[in-house]
Design an enzyme around this catalytic site. Structure first.
Site, mmCIF file in Angstrom:
data_model
loop_
_atom_site.group_PDB
_atom_site.id
_atom_site.type_symbol
_atom_site.label_atom_id
_atom_site.label_comp_id
_atom_site.label_asym_id
_atom_site.label_seq_id
_atom_site.Cartn_x
_atom_site.Cartn_y
_atom_site.Cartn_z
ATOM 1 N N VAL A 12 25.370 -15.931 -7.799
ATOM 2 C CA VAL A 12 25.176 -15.518 -6.398
ATOM 3 C C VAL A 12 26.520 -15.408 -5.668
ATOM 4 O O VAL A 12 26.744 -14.479 -4.875
ATOM 5 C CB VAL A 12 24.221 -16.491 -5.665
ATOM 6 C CG1 VAL A 12 23.975 -16.022 -4.238
ATOM 7 C CG2 VAL A 12 22.892 -16.600 -6.408
ATOM 8 N N LYS A 100 18.406 -23.768 -2.221
ATOM 9 C CA LYS A 100 17.108 -24.295 -1.762
ATOM 10 C C LYS A 100 16.988 -25.796 -1.927
ATOM 11 O O LYS A 100 16.270 -26.459 -1.185
ATOM 12 C CB LYS A 100 15.944 -23.594 -2.459
ATOM 13 C CG LYS A 100 16.025 -23.581 -3.972
ATOM 14 C CD LYS A 100 16.289 -22.205 -4.481
ATOM 15 C CE LYS A 100 16.897 -22.255 -5.854
ATOM 16 N NZ LYS A 100 17.085 -20.959 -6.448
ATOM 17 N N GLU A 124 18.543 -17.707 4.585
ATOM 18 C CA GLU A 124 17.618 -16.630 4.181
ATOM 19 C C GLU A 124 17.496 -16.517 2.661
ATOM 20 O O GLU A 124 16.416 -16.276 2.119
ATOM 21 C CB GLU A 124 18.109 -15.293 4.767
ATOM 22 C CG GLU A 124 17.240 -14.104 4.448
ATOM 23 C CD GLU A 124 15.837 -14.223 5.036
ATOM 24 O OE1 GLU A 124 15.701 -14.250 6.257
ATOM 25 O OE2 GLU A 124 14.867 -14.299 4.240
ATOM 26 N N VAL A 127 14.926 -18.701 -0.157
ATOM 27 C CA VAL A 127 13.532 -18.419 -0.546
ATOM 28 C C VAL A 127 13.361 -16.913 -0.762
ATOM 29 O O VAL A 127 13.777 -16.108 0.075
ATOM 30 C CB VAL A 127 12.529 -18.867 0.550
ATOM 31 C CG1 VAL A 127 11.097 -18.557 0.122
ATOM 32 C CG2 VAL A 127 12.683 -20.345 0.864
ATOM 33 N N GLY A 129 14.710 -14.845 -2.944
ATOM 34 C CA GLY A 129 15.865 -14.028 -3.342
ATOM 35 C C GLY A 129 16.271 -13.079 -2.231
ATOM 36 O O GLY A 129 16.607 -13.519 -1.120
ATOM 37 N N LYS A 200 10.948 -24.237 -2.485
ATOM 38 C CA LYS A 200 10.823 -23.073 -1.597
ATOM 39 C C LYS A 200 9.598 -23.190 -0.688
ATOM 40 O O LYS A 200 9.668 -22.852 0.494
ATOM 41 C CB LYS A 200 10.759 -21.796 -2.438
ATOM 42 C CG LYS A 200 12.103 -21.503 -3.131
ATOM 43 C CD LYS A 200 11.949 -20.437 -4.189
ATOM 44 C CE LYS A 200 13.254 -20.092 -4.868
ATOM 45 N NZ LYS A 200 13.071 -19.257 -6.059
HETATM 46 N N1 HSE Z 1 15.509 -19.411 -10.472
HETATM 47 C C1 HSE Z 1 15.066 -18.783 -9.275
HETATM 48 C C2 HSE Z 1 13.903 -17.848 -9.616
HETATM 49 C C3 HSE Z 1 16.193 -18.029 -8.641
HETATM 50 O O1 HSE Z 1 13.708 -17.551 -10.792
HETATM 51 O O2 HSE Z 1 13.183 -17.439 -8.719
HETATM 52 C C4 HSE Z 1 15.939 -17.562 -7.239
HETATM 53 O O3 HSE Z 1 15.766 -18.650 -6.368
#
Ligand code: HSE
Length: 405
Positions: A12, A100, A124, A127, A129, A200
């Site tokens: 990220v 998160k 933001e 949760v 992505g 999340k």
């Molecule tokens: N590991 C998480 C997923 C990444 O697969 O949703 C995004 O938060």
């Protein structure tokens, strides 16, 4: 020039640099000034990267630099991300995060700290992505009472379950692929055992109801017990097994859980496949609103991080973006046993067994599958009532799941 620092240069973090560099003109136009990544904090060096000369290994360099107005934390893990975030807020720097674990565990106190130091703390990207969900819940849905939030909040498990259903792919191979694509957590146990989704839904429950639950204490079941046979059975029922995170208020208390559900095709979440996330927010005026998009991955998640950066640097972030959350006490939390919903049971047996099960579960829906197996979908009831009803039949289900319809 507006100077910022990135904490963490993994999937990220490097994606955030890429979005800022690639969309430089757009970013500058939105903020009214150029945005400069002055520092990148990481344990590693990146000599080949165009921003490789910005790498530092000591957070103090960033904290002591008055030019740095904002820190984007994308380190993952609770520590030292929490300590670095606290220190940045205390130093009067705005913080945005995709982390998160930190928001779900320490969000209440970090928001208080941000308020105390007159800076922002935005999350933001924590949760869904790249899906806008936090900002719409705080702003666009402000005229509504939020009644419930349900959906697919983990891209990795949705990717795995979709491939298992559509291609008969093996769980372990698809998990490896999700890791290669940058979807999975550093420790993918958090994905497949449901803890990532639990963090999340705790964040979304806090936004909806103002109480921050302990993500380690909510009822959480992952997908490691789901087999290709189960996904094929769900397919025969016209639905799909999805890892669902759900929150609602029951008698004034907040219920939150993560569990595999059978999602019926009448619910739009049934059609959310691959790495996509789908979040249904139930409200008292708008009704249900679906938020859908890429729930994991480098650039989608980075686009949400940069959206928060732009919100702050352009001066558009306001106090209402800093919600007041209370850490939930035992009296604030509803027992998962109080969830009333339809439930699907798969049994092996004869037509007489089917009739018995249907009567016990007050069911109007049953389907014969194959090899003498049949599925019964119960009326709306709690798990305790459904289990007691099944006991009276003497039958033993080979699969039981709550239903989202
Ligand atoms: N590991 C998480 C997923 C990444 O697969 O949703 C995004 O938060």
């Amino acid at each position: 020039m507006l100077h910022i620092a990135l904490l963490g240069f993994g999937v990220v973090g490097s994606g955030t640099a890429e979005v800022i560099l690639q969309n430089q003109k757009q970013v500058a136009a939105y903020c009214g000034d150029e945005v400069n990544v002055k520092y990148i904090l990481d344990l590693r060096d990146f000599p080949e990267h165009p921003l490789g000369d910005r790498v530092v290994h000591d957070i103090q360099v960033i904290l002591d630099d008055p030019e740095v107005v904002l820190v984007a934390e994308m380190m993952g893990g609770a520590h030292p991300a929490y300590e670095f975030t606290s220190a940045a807020l205390k130093a009067g720097k705005h913080v945005v995060t995709s982390n998160k674990e930190v928001v779900a565990t320490f969000g209440a106190q970090l928001l208080d700290l941000a308020r105390e130091h007159h800076v922002s703390y935005l999350f933001e990207a924590s949760v869904g992505g790249g899906i806008p969900i936090i900002r719409p819940m705080q702003t666009d849905l402000a005229s509504n009472e939020i009644l419930s939030v349900s959906g697919i909040l983990n891209g990795t498990t949705n990717f795995i379950l979709t491939k298992m259903k559509n291609e008969g792919a093996a769980f372990a191979d698809m998990l490896k692929l999700a890791q290669q694509k940058g979807y999975a957590e550093a420790n993918p146990t958090a994905d497949v055992e449901g803890l990532d989704a639990a963090r999340k839904i705790v964040i979304l429950a806090a936004l909806a109801f103002g109480k921050l639950l302990d993500p380690n204490k909510i009822s959480t079941t992952g997908i490691t017990g789901i087999t290709e046979e189960h996904t094929a059975l769900a397919d025969k029922l016209g639905g799909a097994i999805k890892l669902i995170a759900h929150t609602e208020k029951i008698d004034g208390r907040v219920l939150a859980l993560v569990s595999p559900f059978l999602v019926l095709p009448t619910n739009p979440i049934c059609h959310v496949d691959d790495v996509y996330n789908g979040i249904l927010v139930g409200t008292n005026m708008l009704g249900r609103a679906l938020f859908y998009g890429a729930g994991a991955g480098k650039l989608p998640t980075a686009s949400a991080v940069v959206a928060d950066i732009l919100d702050i640097l352009s001066g558009r972030s306001t106090d209402r973006r800093l919600p007041h959350w209370q850490v939930a006490g035992a009296d604030d939390v509803a027992d998962v046993a109080s969830l009333s919903c339809r439930r699907v049971y798969v049994f092996e047996g004869c037509p007489r067994c089917e009739a018995k099960a249907k009567t016990a579960l007050a069911s109007e829906d049953s389907v014969w599958l194959c090899d003498g197996k049949f599925a019964v979908i119960s009326a709306k009831m709690t798990a305790t009532d459904a289990d007691a009803a099944i006991q009276t039949t003497g039958l033993c289900p080979i699969l039981s799941l709550p239903v989202l319809d």
